[in-house]
Scaffold this active site. Sequence first.
Site, PDB file in Angstrom:
ATOM      1  N   ARG A  92       7.276  10.776 -27.976  1.00  0.00           N
ATOM      2  CA  ARG A  92       7.255  10.280 -28.645  1.00  0.00           C
ATOM      3  C   ARG A  92       9.002   9.882 -29.245  1.00  0.00           C
ATOM      4  NH1 ARG A  92       3.306   7.874 -28.247  1.00  0.00           N
ATOM      5  NH2 ARG A  92       3.518   7.035 -30.654  1.00  0.00           N
ATOM      6  N   LEU A  94      11.734   9.047 -32.158  1.00  0.00           N
ATOM      7  CA  LEU A  94      11.468   9.252 -33.230  1.00  0.00           C
ATOM      8  C   LEU A  94      11.429   8.183 -34.683  1.00  0.00           C
ATOM      9  CD1 LEU A  94      12.472  12.581 -33.152  1.00  0.00           C
ATOM     10  CD2 LEU A  94      10.201  12.765 -33.829  1.00  0.00           C
ATOM     11  N   HIS A 110      18.004  15.751 -21.992  1.00  0.00           N
ATOM     12  CA  HIS A 110      18.065  14.090 -21.069  1.00  0.00           C
ATOM     13  C   HIS A 110      18.597  14.277 -20.166  1.00  0.00           C
ATOM     14  CE1 HIS A 110      16.795  10.209 -20.469  1.00  0.00           C
ATOM     15  NE2 HIS A 110      18.089   9.814 -19.917  1.00  0.00           N
ATOM     16  N   ASP A 142      19.931  10.385 -32.592  1.00  0.00           N
ATOM     17  CA  ASP A 142      20.508   8.959 -33.988  1.00  0.00           C
ATOM     18  C   ASP A 142      19.103   8.082 -33.774  1.00  0.00           C
ATOM     19  OD1 ASP A 142      20.953   7.418 -31.972  1.00  0.00           O
ATOM     20  OD2 ASP A 142      23.029   7.662 -32.866  1.00  0.00           O
ATOM     21  N   ASP A 146      17.649   8.041 -26.745  1.00  0.00           N
ATOM     22  CA  ASP A 146      18.779   8.985 -26.033  1.00  0.00           C
ATOM     23  C   ASP A 146      20.157   8.795 -26.326  1.00  0.00           C
ATOM     24  OD1 ASP A 146      16.409  10.369 -24.659  1.00  0.00           O
ATOM     25  OD2 ASP A 146      16.816   8.512 -22.877  1.00  0.00           O
TER      26      ASP A 146
HETATM   27  C1  GRF Z   1      13.623  17.594 -18.581  1.00  0.00           C
HETATM   28  O1  GRF Z   1      13.092  16.722 -17.158  1.00  0.00           O
HETATM   29  C2  GRF Z   1      13.482  16.833 -20.161  1.00  0.00           C
HETATM   30  O2  GRF Z   1      15.108  16.738 -19.485  1.00  0.00           O
HETATM   31  C3  GRF Z   1      13.680  15.582 -20.482  1.00  0.00           C
HETATM   32  O3  GRF Z   1      12.017  15.985 -19.680  1.00  0.00           O
HETATM   33  C4  GRF Z   1      11.887  17.319 -19.424  1.00  0.00           C
HETATM   34  C5  GRF Z   1      11.037  18.080 -20.152  1.00  0.00           C
HETATM   35  O4  GRF Z   1      10.102  18.932 -19.199  1.00  0.00           O
HETATM   36  N1  GRF Z   1      13.366  15.192 -21.495  1.00  0.00           N
HETATM   37  P1  GRF Z   1      10.205  20.262 -20.190  1.00  0.00           P
HETATM   38  O5  GRF Z   1       8.832  19.778 -20.345  1.00  0.00           O
HETATM   39  O6  GRF Z   1      10.747  21.340 -20.508  1.00  0.00           O
HETATM   40  O7  GRF Z   1       9.855  21.131 -18.399  1.00  0.00           O
END
Ligand code: GRF
Length: 192
Positions: A92, A94, A110, A142, A146
């Site tokens: 989601r 924010l 990310h 922020d 991302d």
């Molecule tokens: C990961 O690749 C993370 O970088 C991204 O979403 C994915 C989440 O994976 N934001 P998990 O639920 O932690 O296995």
Amino acid sequence: MNPTLGVLISGRGTNLQSILNAVAEGALRARVGIVVSNASGAPGLARAKEAGVPTMVIDHGSFPSREDFDRAVIDVLKRHDVDLVCLAGFMRLLSPVFVRAFPGRILNIHPSLLPAFPGLYAQRQALQYGVKVSGCTVHLVDEELDHGSIVAQTAVPVLEGDSVESLSARILVQEHLLYPEAIAKVLERLSA
Ligand code: GRF
């Protein structure tokens, strides 16, 4: 007392697991005080329960606006005295209301080397672009998606013949190492 983390998830929760493991092993001097999911079916909830961490499902669909949902999440995090909010596959966006409630105290992970490939399907974007190196980034959150000051990154090679799955798996291994380390670094800065 060790600082308290609040982890926000939407799905499988393997990054949550890496945080729980690092806490259990004593590599991360913190406690996970609450795990919040916006999706009741998130497999990550079982990981929290297994570790004895309280969980809360807050369904975004039952709130009239993003801000109302955010306020409900903020309320839960504040009630659990959360010092640092860790987004771990939380799907989601924010609102500024949320970001301002925890200034400098929200982290996200990310699966790309930001600022390249923000948003959804970062690994697919990397493959389509043809980059030879991708990776993962932990950054402060922020008000932009991302975006925000970068805390830590790990580079991962993109190999000939990689699929989204193979590249994602290679990056994920590094995510699991990077996130607990980055959290420790930020907690250290916050306590200084
Ligand atoms: C990961 O690749 C993370 O970088 C991204 O979403 C994915 C989440 O994976 N934001 P998990 O639920 O932690 O296995």
